[in-house]
Motif scaffolding. Structure first.
Motif, PDB file in Angstrom:
ATOM      1  N   GLY A  61       0.792  -1.221   0.000  1.00  0.00           N
ATOM      2  CA  GLY A  61       0.000   0.000   0.000  1.00  0.00           C
ATOM      3  C   GLY A  61       0.827   1.274   0.000  1.00  0.00           C
ATOM      4  O   GLY A  61       0.281   2.364  -0.102  1.00  0.00           O
ATOM      5  N   MET A  62       2.132   1.145   0.124  1.00  0.00           N
ATOM      6  CA  MET A  62       3.009   2.318   0.096  1.00  0.00           C
ATOM      7  C   MET A  62       3.598   2.461  -1.305  1.00  0.00           C
ATOM      8  O   MET A  62       3.476   1.581  -2.142  1.00  0.00           O
ATOM      9  CB  MET A  62       4.121   2.186   1.140  1.00  0.00           C
ATOM     10  N   ARG A  63       4.255   3.575  -1.580  1.00  0.00           N
ATOM     11  CA  ARG A  63       4.722   3.883  -2.929  1.00  0.00           C
ATOM     12  C   ARG A  63       6.212   3.611  -3.084  1.00  0.00           C
ATOM     13  O   ARG A  63       7.024   4.198  -2.395  1.00  0.00           O
ATOM     14  CB  ARG A  63       4.434   5.349  -3.216  1.00  0.00           C
ATOM     15  N   SER A  64       6.552   2.739  -4.011  1.00  0.00           N
ATOM     16  CA  SER A  64       7.957   2.512  -4.341  1.00  0.00           C
ATOM     17  C   SER A  64       8.217   3.028  -5.753  1.00  0.00           C
ATOM     18  O   SER A  64       7.337   2.986  -6.613  1.00  0.00           O
ATOM     19  CB  SER A  64       8.322   1.034  -4.225  1.00  0.00           C
ATOM     20  N   MET A  65       9.433   3.517  -5.954  1.00  0.00           N
ATOM     21  CA  MET A  65       9.810   4.089  -7.239  1.00  0.00           C
ATOM     22  C   MET A  65      11.190   3.569  -7.625  1.00  0.00           C
ATOM     23  O   MET A  65      12.083   3.480  -6.792  1.00  0.00           O
ATOM     24  CB  MET A  65       9.845   5.614  -7.141  1.00  0.00           C
ATOM     25  N   LEU A  66      11.342   3.253  -8.901  1.00  0.00           N
ATOM     26  CA  LEU A  66      12.611   2.781  -9.445  1.00  0.00           C
ATOM     27  C   LEU A  66      13.247   3.921 -10.228  1.00  0.00           C
ATOM     28  O   LEU A  66      12.682   4.398 -11.206  1.00  0.00           O
ATOM     29  CB  LEU A  66      12.378   1.576 -10.359  1.00  0.00           C
ATOM     30  N   TRP A  67      14.426   4.343  -9.789  1.00  0.00           N
ATOM     31  CA  TRP A  67      15.142   5.425 -10.469  1.00  0.00           C
ATOM     32  C   TRP A  67      15.653   4.902 -11.805  1.00  0.00           C
ATOM     33  O   TRP A  67      16.299   3.862 -11.879  1.00  0.00           O
ATOM     34  CB  TRP A  67      16.290   5.919  -9.597  1.00  0.00           C
ATOM     35  N   ASP A  68      15.346   5.626 -12.861  1.00  0.00           N
ATOM     36  CA  ASP A  68      15.718   5.240 -14.215  1.00  0.00           C
ATOM     37  C   ASP A  68      17.224   5.436 -14.435  1.00  0.00           C
ATOM     38  O   ASP A  68      17.747   6.539 -14.268  1.00  0.00           O
ATOM     39  CB  ASP A  68      14.928   6.096 -15.216  1.00  0.00           C
ATOM     40  N   THR A  69      17.897   4.353 -14.769  1.00  0.00           N
ATOM     41  CA  THR A  69      19.318   4.400 -15.130  1.00  0.00           C
ATOM     42  C   THR A  69      19.525   3.474 -16.330  1.00  0.00           C
ATOM     43  O   THR A  69      18.641   2.680 -16.672  1.00  0.00           O
ATOM     44  CB  THR A  69      20.235   3.918 -13.984  1.00  0.00           C
ATOM     45  N   ARG A  70      20.685   3.543 -16.933  1.00  0.00           N
ATOM     46  CA  ARG A  70      20.986   2.604 -18.028  1.00  0.00           C
ATOM     47  C   ARG A  70      20.863   1.161 -17.547  1.00  0.00           C
ATOM     48  O   ARG A  70      20.425   0.290 -18.287  1.00  0.00           O
ATOM     49  CB  ARG A  70      22.386   2.855 -18.576  1.00  0.00           C
ATOM     50  N   ALA A  71      21.247   0.912 -16.308  1.00  0.00           N
ATOM     51  CA  ALA A  71      21.222  -0.447 -15.761  1.00  0.00           C
ATOM     52  C   ALA A  71      19.807  -0.957 -15.493  1.00  0.00           C
ATOM     53  O   ALA A  71      19.591  -2.162 -15.428  1.00  0.00           O
ATOM     54  CB  ALA A  71      22.041  -0.510 -14.474  1.00  0.00           C
ATOM     55  N   THR A  72      18.825  -0.059 -15.340  1.00  0.00           N
ATOM     56  CA  THR A  72      17.455  -0.493 -15.017  1.00  0.00           C
ATOM     57  C   THR A  72      16.499  -0.403 -16.198  1.00  0.00           C
ATOM     58  O   THR A  72      15.365  -0.849 -16.092  1.00  0.00           O
ATOM     59  CB  THR A  72      16.862   0.341 -13.859  1.00  0.00           C
ATOM     60  N   ARG A  73      16.919   0.144 -17.304  1.00  0.00           N
ATOM     61  CA  ARG A  73      15.995   0.423 -18.416  1.00  0.00           C
ATOM     62  C   ARG A  73      15.365  -0.808 -19.038  1.00  0.00           C
ATOM     63  O   ARG A  73      14.243  -0.751 -19.518  1.00  0.00           O
ATOM     64  CB  ARG A  73      16.693   1.251 -19.485  1.00  0.00           C
ATOM     65  N   ASP A  74      16.067  -1.911 -19.061  1.00  0.00           N
ATOM     66  CA  ASP A  74      15.545  -3.108 -19.731  1.00  0.00           C
ATOM     67  C   ASP A  74      14.980  -4.131 -18.758  1.00  0.00           C
ATOM     68  O   ASP A  74      14.791  -5.287 -19.118  1.00  0.00           O
ATOM     69  CB  ASP A  74      16.659  -3.754 -20.564  1.00  0.00           C
ATOM     70  N   LEU A  75      14.690  -3.730 -17.538  1.00  0.00           N
ATOM     71  CA  LEU A  75      14.223  -4.657 -16.513  1.00  0.00           C
ATOM     72  C   LEU A  75      12.704  -4.723 -16.398  1.00  0.00           C
ATOM     73  O   LEU A  75      12.184  -5.479 -15.570  1.00  0.00           O
ATOM     74  CB  LEU A  75      14.814  -4.273 -15.143  1.00  0.00           C
ATOM     75  N   GLY A  76      11.994  -3.922 -17.194  1.00  0.00           N
ATOM     76  CA  GLY A  76      10.544  -3.878 -17.060  1.00  0.00           C
ATOM     77  C   GLY A  76      10.150  -3.031 -15.858  1.00  0.00           C
ATOM     78  O   GLY A  76      10.901  -2.162 -15.438  1.00  0.00           O
ATOM     79  N   HIS A  77       8.975  -3.303 -15.320  1.00  0.00           N
ATOM     80  CA  HIS A  77       8.462  -2.585 -14.148  1.00  0.00           C
ATOM     81  C   HIS A  77       8.384  -1.073 -14.407  1.00  0.00           C
ATOM     82  O   HIS A  77       8.638  -0.268 -13.519  1.00  0.00           O
ATOM     83  CB  HIS A  77       9.313  -2.882 -12.904  1.00  0.00           C
ATOM     84  N   ASP A  78       7.999  -0.714 -15.629  1.00  0.00           N
ATOM     85  CA  ASP A  78       7.931   0.705 -15.994  1.00  0.00           C
ATOM     86  C   ASP A  78       6.941   1.480 -15.140  1.00  0.00           C
ATOM     87  O   ASP A  78       7.079   2.689 -14.992  1.00  0.00           O
ATOM     88  CB  ASP A  78       7.590   0.861 -17.476  1.00  0.00           C
ATOM     89  N   HIS A  79       5.945   0.816 -14.556  1.00  0.00           N
ATOM     90  CA  HIS A  79       4.974   1.505 -13.694  1.00  0.00           C
ATOM     91  C   HIS A  79       5.640   2.032 -12.416  1.00  0.00           C
ATOM     92  O   HIS A  79       5.090   2.908 -11.751  1.00  0.00           O
ATOM     93  CB  HIS A  79       3.818   0.570 -13.347  1.00  0.00           C
ATOM     94  N   LEU A  80       6.818   1.541 -12.081  1.00  0.00           N
ATOM     95  CA  LEU A  80       7.548   2.008 -10.897  1.00  0.00           C
ATOM     96  C   LEU A  80       8.586   3.076 -11.233  1.00  0.00           C
ATOM     97  O   LEU A  80       9.100   3.745 -10.351  1.00  0.00           O
ATOM     98  CB  LEU A  80       8.284   0.825 -10.232  1.00  0.00           C
ATOM     99  N   ARG A  81       8.894   3.232 -12.497  1.00  0.00           N
ATOM    100  CA  ARG A  81      10.028   4.038 -12.953  1.00  0.00           C
ATOM    101  C   ARG A  81       9.794   5.542 -12.817  1.00  0.00           C
ATOM    102  O   ARG A  81       8.726   6.044 -13.139  1.00  0.00           O
ATOM    103  CB  ARG A  81      10.312   3.696 -14.405  1.00  0.00           C
ATOM    104  N   VAL A  82      10.814   6.241 -12.321  1.00  0.00           N
ATOM    105  CA  VAL A  82      10.821   7.707 -12.307  1.00  0.00           C
ATOM    106  C   VAL A  82      12.112   8.175 -12.958  1.00  0.00           C
ATOM    107  O   VAL A  82      13.154   7.532 -12.844  1.00  0.00           O
ATOM    108  CB  VAL A  82      10.683   8.292 -10.881  1.00  0.00           C
ATOM    109  N   ARG A  83      12.035   9.313 -13.639  1.00  0.00           N
ATOM    110  CA  ARG A  83      13.167   9.772 -14.432  1.00  0.00           C
ATOM    111  C   ARG A  83      13.751  11.102 -13.984  1.00  0.00           C
ATOM    112  O   ARG A  83      14.751  11.548 -14.529  1.00  0.00           O
ATOM    113  CB  ARG A  83      12.747   9.854 -15.889  1.00  0.00           C
ATOM    114  N   SER A  84      13.117  11.740 -12.993  1.00  0.00           N
ATOM    115  CA  SER A  84      13.621  13.043 -12.551  1.00  0.00           C
ATOM    116  C   SER A  84      13.165  13.318 -11.120  1.00  0.00           C
ATOM    117  O   SER A  84      12.184  12.731 -10.653  1.00  0.00           O
ATOM    118  CB  SER A  84      13.107  14.154 -13.463  1.00  0.00           C
ATOM    119  N   TRP A  85      13.877  14.234 -10.465  1.00  0.00           N
ATOM    120  CA  TRP A  85      13.467  14.646  -9.120  1.00  0.00           C
ATOM    121  C   TRP A  85      12.117  15.340  -9.163  1.00  0.00           C
ATOM    122  O   TRP A  85      11.315  15.215  -8.246  1.00  0.00           O
ATOM    123  CB  TRP A  85      14.522  15.539  -8.476  1.00  0.00           C
ATOM    124  N   THR A  86      11.839  16.049 -10.252  1.00  0.00           N
ATOM    125  CA  THR A  86      10.539  16.701 -10.397  1.00  0.00           C
ATOM    126  C   THR A  86       9.421  15.663 -10.385  1.00  0.00           C
ATOM    127  O   THR A  86       8.391  15.855  -9.736  1.00  0.00           O
ATOM    128  CB  THR A  86      10.494  17.529 -11.699  1.00  0.00           C
TER     129      THR A  86
END
Length: 97
Positions: A61-86
Motif C-alpha cells: 500500500g506504500m509507494r515505491s519508485m525505481l530510479w531510471d538508469t541505463r542499468a534499469t531500463r531493460d528490466l521492465g516494471h515501468d509503472h515504478l520508474r521515475v526519471r527526474s526529481w521533479t
C-alpha cells in the motif's frame, strides 16, 4: 523526512553532505542500511530493482519508485520508474493530496 542509504564505505561524508544540501535532511535523519527493505516508510526510491521489489513486498500500500538508469531500463516494471526529481516530488505531492 528520513533517508535510508546503503552504507558504502568511503561515501558516507559525501552522501550525507549531499542529502543535507539538496533535501535539508540532517545527518541524524540518515539511516545507513544494507537491508533497506526492513525500513518501513511511505515512499521508497532506489536504483536497484531488487531493493524496490523487496521494499514493496514488506510495505504493502506504500509507494515505491525505481530510479531510471541505463542499468534499469531493460528490466521492465515501468509503472515504478521515475526519471527526474521533479517526477518524484510530483508523486509525493499527489500522494499527500
Amino acid at each position: 523526512m528520513l533517508a535510508v542509504t546503503w552504507p558504502m564505505h568511503g561515501w558516507f561524508e559525501e552522501r550525507f553532505a549531499w542529502l543535507e544540501k539538496e533535501f535539508k535532511i540532517p545527518l541524524d535523519d540518515v539511516i545507513p542500511a544494507k537491508s533497506k527493505y526492513a525500513v518501513a516508510g511511505r515512499w521508497f526510491l532506489d536504483d536497484n530493482l531488487d531493493n524496490v521489489l523487496s521494499w514493496s513486498a514488506g510495505n504493502p500500500g506504500m509507494r515505491s519508485m525505481l530510479w531510471d538508469t541505463r542499468a534499469t531500463r531493460d528490466l521492465g516494471h515501468d509503472h515504478l520508474r521515475v526519471r527526474s526529481w521533479t517526477e518524484v516530488i510530483d508523486i509525493v505531492k499527489s500522494d499527500l493530496g
